[in-house]
Design a protein around this motif. Structure first.
Motif, PDB file in Angstrom:
ATOM      1  N   GLU A   1     -18.044  51.799  -9.578  1.00  0.00           N
ATOM      2  CA  GLU A   1     -17.107  50.774  -9.106  1.00  0.00           C
ATOM      3  C   GLU A   1     -15.667  51.193  -9.463  1.00  0.00           C
ATOM      4  OE1 GLU A   1     -18.117  46.721  -9.934  1.00  0.00           O
ATOM      5  OE2 GLU A   1     -20.277  47.075  -9.853  1.00  0.00           O
TER       6      GLU A   1
ATOM      7  N   ARG B   1     -18.909  44.848 -15.290  1.00  0.00           N
ATOM      8  CA  ARG B   1     -18.015  44.202 -14.315  1.00  0.00           C
ATOM      9  C   ARG B   1     -17.400  42.949 -14.933  1.00  0.00           C
ATOM     10  NH1 ARG B   1     -21.469  42.704 -10.770  1.00  0.00           N
ATOM     11  NH2 ARG B   1     -21.774  44.805  -9.940  1.00  0.00           N
ATOM     12  N   THR B   2     -18.233  42.189 -15.608  1.00  0.00           N
ATOM     13  CA  THR B   2     -17.744  40.978 -16.277  1.00  0.00           C
ATOM     14  C   THR B   2     -16.713  41.344 -17.346  1.00  0.00           C
ATOM     15  OG1 THR B   2     -19.850  39.859 -15.919  1.00  0.00           O
ATOM     16  CG2 THR B   2     -18.436  38.967 -17.650  1.00  0.00           C
TER      17      THR B   2
ATOM     18  N   THR C   1     -13.322  42.388 -15.708  1.00  0.00           N
ATOM     19  CA  THR C   1     -12.669  41.407 -14.819  1.00  0.00           C
ATOM     20  C   THR C   1     -12.419  40.062 -15.499  1.00  0.00           C
ATOM     21  OG1 THR C   1     -14.821  40.681 -13.940  1.00  0.00           O
ATOM     22  CG2 THR C   1     -13.659  42.448 -12.739  1.00  0.00           C
TER      23      THR C   1
ATOM     24  N   GLN D   1     -12.929  50.622  -8.176  1.00  0.00           N
ATOM     25  CA  GLN D   1     -11.867  49.637  -7.924  1.00  0.00           C
ATOM     26  C   GLN D   1     -11.351  48.993  -9.209  1.00  0.00           C
ATOM     27  OE1 GLN D   1     -15.063  49.376  -7.024  1.00  0.00           O
ATOM     28  NE2 GLN D   1     -15.829  47.248  -7.062  1.00  0.00           N
ATOM     29  N   HIS D   2     -12.107  49.145 -10.318  1.00  0.00           N
ATOM     30  CA  HIS D   2     -11.692  48.524 -11.582  1.00  0.00           C
ATOM     31  C   HIS D   2     -10.822  49.447 -12.435  1.00  0.00           C
ATOM     32  CE1 HIS D   2     -14.351  45.252 -10.669  1.00  0.00           C
ATOM     33  NE2 HIS D   2     -15.402  46.054 -10.627  1.00  0.00           N
TER      34      HIS D   2
ATOM     35  N   PHE E   1     -19.488  53.928 -15.331  1.00  0.00           N
ATOM     36  CA  PHE E   1     -19.412  52.696 -14.527  1.00  0.00           C
ATOM     37  C   PHE E   1     -18.307  52.819 -13.473  1.00  0.00           C
ATOM     38  CE2 PHE E   1     -16.956  48.713 -14.086  1.00  0.00           C
ATOM     39  CZ  PHE E   1     -17.874  47.951 -13.385  1.00  0.00           C
ATOM     40  N   PHE E   2     -17.229  53.496 -13.826  1.00  0.00           N
ATOM     41  CA  PHE E   2     -16.072  53.571 -12.936  1.00  0.00           C
ATOM     42  C   PHE E   2     -16.281  54.551 -11.781  1.00  0.00           C
ATOM     43  CE2 PHE E   2     -14.706  52.074 -17.052  1.00  0.00           C
ATOM     44  CZ  PHE E   2     -14.047  50.906 -16.704  1.00  0.00           C
TER      45      PHE E   2
ATOM     46  N   GLN F   1     -24.460  47.126 -15.206  1.00  0.00           N
ATOM     47  CA  GLN F   1     -23.342  47.109 -14.252  1.00  0.00           C
ATOM     48  C   GLN F   1     -22.719  45.721 -14.171  1.00  0.00           C
ATOM     49  OE1 GLN F   1     -24.337  49.404 -10.797  1.00  0.00           O
ATOM     50  NE2 GLN F   1     -22.675  48.537  -9.579  1.00  0.00           N
ATOM     51  N   ASP F   2     -23.563  44.696 -14.167  1.00  0.00           N
ATOM     52  CA  ASP F   2     -23.057  43.319 -14.118  1.00  0.00           C
ATOM     53  C   ASP F   2     -22.237  43.001 -15.366  1.00  0.00           C
ATOM     54  OD1 ASP F   2     -24.267  42.922 -11.704  1.00  0.00           O
ATOM     55  OD2 ASP F   2     -25.961  41.752 -12.483  1.00  0.00           O
TER      56      ASP F   2
END
Length: 918
Positions: free
Chosen positions: A472, A439-440, A443, A474-475, A468-469, A435-436
């Motif tokens: 999260e 996210r990286t 973003t 929001q991405h 993943f979406f 997940q990290d």
């Protein structure tokens, strides 16, 4: 001239047709020719020497066991150590080995292949056994003498001899070669630049030879000690890469040989020897790593087998030592480094070198997967470290390092597999790390990197980790914008645009309801990508028509899966499809007036694309309810009314009909009975001026309609049944050139389609459609089925015909069946069940033919079921006696037919016809 002579010898070399004198003459001619080679001032050209060696080898396999047992001794007595003689001797040995070991059996059928294979295998085994008994020790001695005499003054002959040793060592007694004098000589050659590559290959074959695991370990260790003391274990990047590629293959062979020994010793319970072998394996890991990390991919690729098998050993151990853990980490780092593209990789015009690197990457991926099995935590931590370090400074990092960092994250999905892609639940450590990293990825802005490889890897990875979406969401807008702008669908590279179109479709489908807030914005942004590009536009569209299919499908999915009302969905779908319909009408008019054939083709293709795009939007629906719930039925009916006039266009009929036919297939699924009013007119147009291929592609549409709607389409089928059959018969009766295989194949495929249509009609409870065509037409149809079952050597069609006959007997074969059908059963169907399998073309060794015979058995069983004792009486007293079948076989046949278990009769029938055939 000499080449021609040898070719003639080979052509006439049919020993069954030659006299003993002629055979002796050929032998003497060859020995005389061999003697002459040592006296000629100039050697023969290489291709003549190779052809001569081939002729010697062919005579060897024919005569060695019977008439020429001294074959090799006669050749050796002639050539002695004369360089030209030795050259021919070595070429003959390689040709003999090719006949005994490497020969591919040429065959004309499956049966002849297995016969030839068995004959040649037995013959070759006997030849090798005889050679081992009579001449191999002498041959080995001759090789040693050649190597000793020529190793310093004739590298070409020495290399030839080493190649012979390497070829023969796989099937001769290893002790003849794996002894002190031979091994020392070979190891000495490893220090001679012109000999070391062949010496490497020769040692590889020796190491590869099967032997006792303890002895194998000793042999490999003794070789390694000498090689190491000679300095060959210190790899220099500047060394001769051709030699290092061979050396890497040798080390790989030694490593895998040791691992095979370890496996056998563990299985045998010899734990002490196994531990010694494991230590020997561990001692080679440092060398393996040097070769794995080498900048030349061939050298690296050759050692991957050893590396993979070593990791397999570690996977089996209960615990790893510190050194083994360090080895795993070193392999991991090496794989990560070697996955990296080099500067020379041509992304815009990928050729052979690029294809080889792609294959090499696949090998490395297998290593990465094996590393994950040995230490998943270490792999995850290593990838995370590389990924985070790289993406923190992606703007100043070389493209290949950024690409491989993202690639490693992508590869983790398969290296650390989970059920249904649930990477972000379950194991907290793994889920958090992934997940990290995701996210990286989304973003960091790395999607803007100015290199196609990085861009593509970004999109591939976000689609692979689409779940993943859900965690999260929001991405989602960030990634959608990347897909839709110059980074994705509007990228300067056609390759990126094309791949992104497919990935965008997958991404949208996977997010489903999470796309709801963005639907109208996305539809607006892709509007220009949906435009149909007519040929006169004169500019290059961003997407090809194939890519546009994905965009239309995506648009359909967005509309159908949205939470909008049915009214709103209908408006959006109409907005999507109306421009296509309007353009279609304009282009069809232009096509009707076009004179130039190239322009006609371009317009027809564009029209076909329009139909294809509309068809593709319907993939969002699964059944009629979904279409109705969305209020979209009317829109697709409008499309049908717009597209169907293309069927009456006299130009480019094949292209236009193909597109409309595909659309009708989709509409039958989506609109169900609402499509039925359009079918008669469409069918009428598609049956006009049609060829074999047109009919062949039209029949599946009628089959789909018949199977789906059954009695609902009975009036339509009644009306078009004979027109369709007349069109089929007309094409089948067209004369064709005897050698026109393409026309013959088209007719065969049309025949299959015709029988498939009859099978669909009878199997859908629509036999009255046939029955109502009038006695003359019914009889004609029935005779075509009998003809298909008996006369055409096509088991697929024959199987279908027997299925039709069986069904008709089931429906009409009883006491209340149509008048005259019972007579037809006895006069034509029963004989067909015997005449077809008795034909020579009915090959009972062929799987498809066996299936046809099985349906033939079902037909006979059905006749017996419907006609009862009358059937048995007819077979016993009339039909089988007319075939001169013995009374006891008739009795046996009728007993099998009356068995309640159909399988018993099917098995019997196969045996019956196997015995009956001459």
């Amino acid at each position: 001239m000499k080449q021609l002579c040898f070719d003639l010898i080979m052509l006439c070399f049919r020993y069954s047709e030659l006299t003993e004198v002629q055979q002796q003459l050929i032998r003497e001619t060859l020995i005389t020719w061999l003697q002459a080679q040592m006296l000629n001032p100039q050697p023969e050209k290489t291709f003549i020497r190779n052809k001569a060696a081939q002729v010697f080898a062919l005579i060897f396999v024919t005569e060695y066991l019977t008439k020429w047992p001294k074959f090799f001794f006669d050749i050796l007595s002639v050539v002695d150590l004369n360089p030209r003689g030795v050259d021919m001797y070595l070429r003959i040995l390689m040709a003999v080995d090719a006949e005994l070991v490497d020969r591919d059996v040429v065959h004309t059928s499956e049966a002849s292949y297995y016969f030839a294979l068995t004959f040649e295998a037995r013959r070759n085994t006997l030849l090798k056994d005889t050679m081992r008994e009579q001449c191999i020790p002498s041959l080995v001695e001759s090789w040693y003498q050649i190597l000793q005499n020529y190793q310093y003054n004739n590298s070409e002959l020495t290399c030839q001899c080493l190649e012979v040793v390497g070829a023969y060592v796989s099937w001769i007694d290893l002790s003849l070669i794996a002894n002190e004098r031979f091994i020392n000589m070979l190891l000495g050659h490893m220090s001679v630049e012109v000999l070391r590559e062949e010496a490497c290959d020769c040692l590889f074959e020796i190491v590869n030879k099967g032997m006792d695991p303890v002895d194998k370990t000793k042999l490999v260790e003794s070789l390694c000690q000498v090689l190491q003391s000679a300095g060959l274990f210190s790899i220099d990047q500047e060394d001769d890469v051709d030699f290092l590629a061979r050396f890497s293959k040798l080390v790989n062979g030694m490593g895998q040989a040791l691992i095979a020994s370890w496996t056998k010793l563990i299985k045998n319970g010899d734990m002490k020897s196994a531990q010694d072998t494991l230590q020997a394996i561990e001692a080679k890991v440092a060398l393996m790593l040097q070769l794995l990390i080498h900048e030349d991919d061939d050298i690296s690729s050759n050692i991957i087998g050893f590396c993979y098998d070593y990791l397999h050993i570690l996977k089996q151990l209960s615990a790893l030592s510190d050194q083994q853990k360090a080895n795993v980490e070193a392999i991991m780092l090496a794989v990560m480094k070697k996955l990296t593209y080099d500067e020379e990789y041509n992304f815009e015009n990928e050729g052979e070198d690029e294809a080889m690197f792609v294959e090499y990457r696949k090998q490395l991926k297998l290593l990465l997967d094996r590393l994950a099995q040995v230490s998943p935590e270490l792999l995850l931590a290593s990838v995370r470290r590389v990924f985070n370090t790289t993406l923190q400074n992606w703007q100043t990092t070389r493209f290949m390092e950024v690409e491989v960092a993202i690639r490693l994250l992508y590869m983790l999905a398969e290296a650390l597999p989970v059920s249904h892609g649930a990477h972000f639940s379950g194991d907290v450590t793994k889920a958090t790390a992934l997940q990290d990293m995701m996210r990286t990825l989304v973003t960091s802005g790395v999607s803007a990197y100015q290199h196609t490889s990085v861009t593509l890897e970004f999109f591939e990875t976000v689609v692979r980790y689409e779940k993943f979406f859900a965690v999260e969401p929001q991405h989602i807008p960030t990634v959608l914008m990347a897909f839709l702008d110059h980074r994705g669908l509007r990228h300067t590279s056609p390759k990126v645009r094309s791949r992104t179109a497919y990935l965008f479709s997958r991404f949208v489908k996977s997010l489903n309801k999470q796309m709801n807030p963005f639907i109208e914005d996305v539809l607006n942004r892709i509007q220009d990508l949906l435009e149909l590009s007519p040929p006169e536009n004169g500019f290059q569209a961003l997407l090809s028509s194939d890519d546009q299919l994905f965009i239309y499908e995506t648009a359909g999915v967005l509309i159908v899966n949205s939470e909008y009302s049915a009214e709103r969905k209908q408006v959006l779908m109409r907005n999507l499809l109306t421009p296509l319909m309007e353009k279609f009408k304009i282009l069809l008019e232009k096509l009707m007036m076009a004179q130039d054939e190239d322009r006609q083709m371009a317009l027809a293709d564009c029209l076909n694309h329009a139909v294809g795009f509309a068809s593709r939007t319907s993939k969002a629906f699964s059944n009629k309810q979904t279409v109705k719930q969305c209020g979209c039925s009317e829109v697709y009916l409008d499309c049908l009314q717009t597209f169907l006039p293309a069927l009456s266009c006299p130009l480019q009929k094949e292209v236009l009909r193909s597109g409309v036919r595909t659309f009708l297939h989709r509409m039958i699924i989506c609109l169900e009975e609402e499509v039925l009013p359009f079918i008669p007119s469409a069918s009428e147009h598609m049956l006009k001026d049609c060829e074999a291929k047109d009919l062949q592609e039209f029949i599946p549409l009628i089959n789909q309609i018949t199977a789906k709607f059954k009695t609902q389409v009975s009036p339509f089928l009644q009306q078009m049944f004979m027109p369709l059959l007349h069109a089929i018969f007309e094409v089948l009766l067209l004369p064709a050139e005897e050698n026109d295989q393409s026309a013959a194949l088209e007719k065969q495929m049309l025949r299959r389609s015709y029988f498939a249509f009859l099978q669909t009609v009878t199997g859908s409870g629509m036999s009255e459609v046939i029955a109502n065509q009038g006695a003359e037409n019914v009889e004609r149809v029935l005779f075509t089925v009998i003809q298909g079952a008996v006369d055409y050597p096509d088991p697929i069609a024959q199987k279908t015909c027997f299925i039709i006959l069986s069904k008709l007997v089931e429906l009409w074969g009883g006491k209340d069946g149509p008048v005259g059908f019972a007579d037809f059963v006895y006069k034509h169907i029963v004989p067909a069940c015997f005449l077809a399998p008795l034909k020579q073309t009915f090959d009972l060794a062929d799987a498809q033919t066996v299936l046809a015979l099985s349906e033939c058995a079902v037909t006979l069983k059905t006749i017996h079921l419907k006609r009862g004792p009358e059937c048995i009486q007819y077979l016993q007293q009339e039909y089988l006696p007319s075939l001169q079948v013995a009374p006891e076989i008739i009795q046996e046949f009728c007993q099998a037919l009356q068995q309640p278990d159909a399988k018993v009769f099917k098995n019997y029938l196969k045996v019956f016809f196997q015995r009956a055939k001459p």
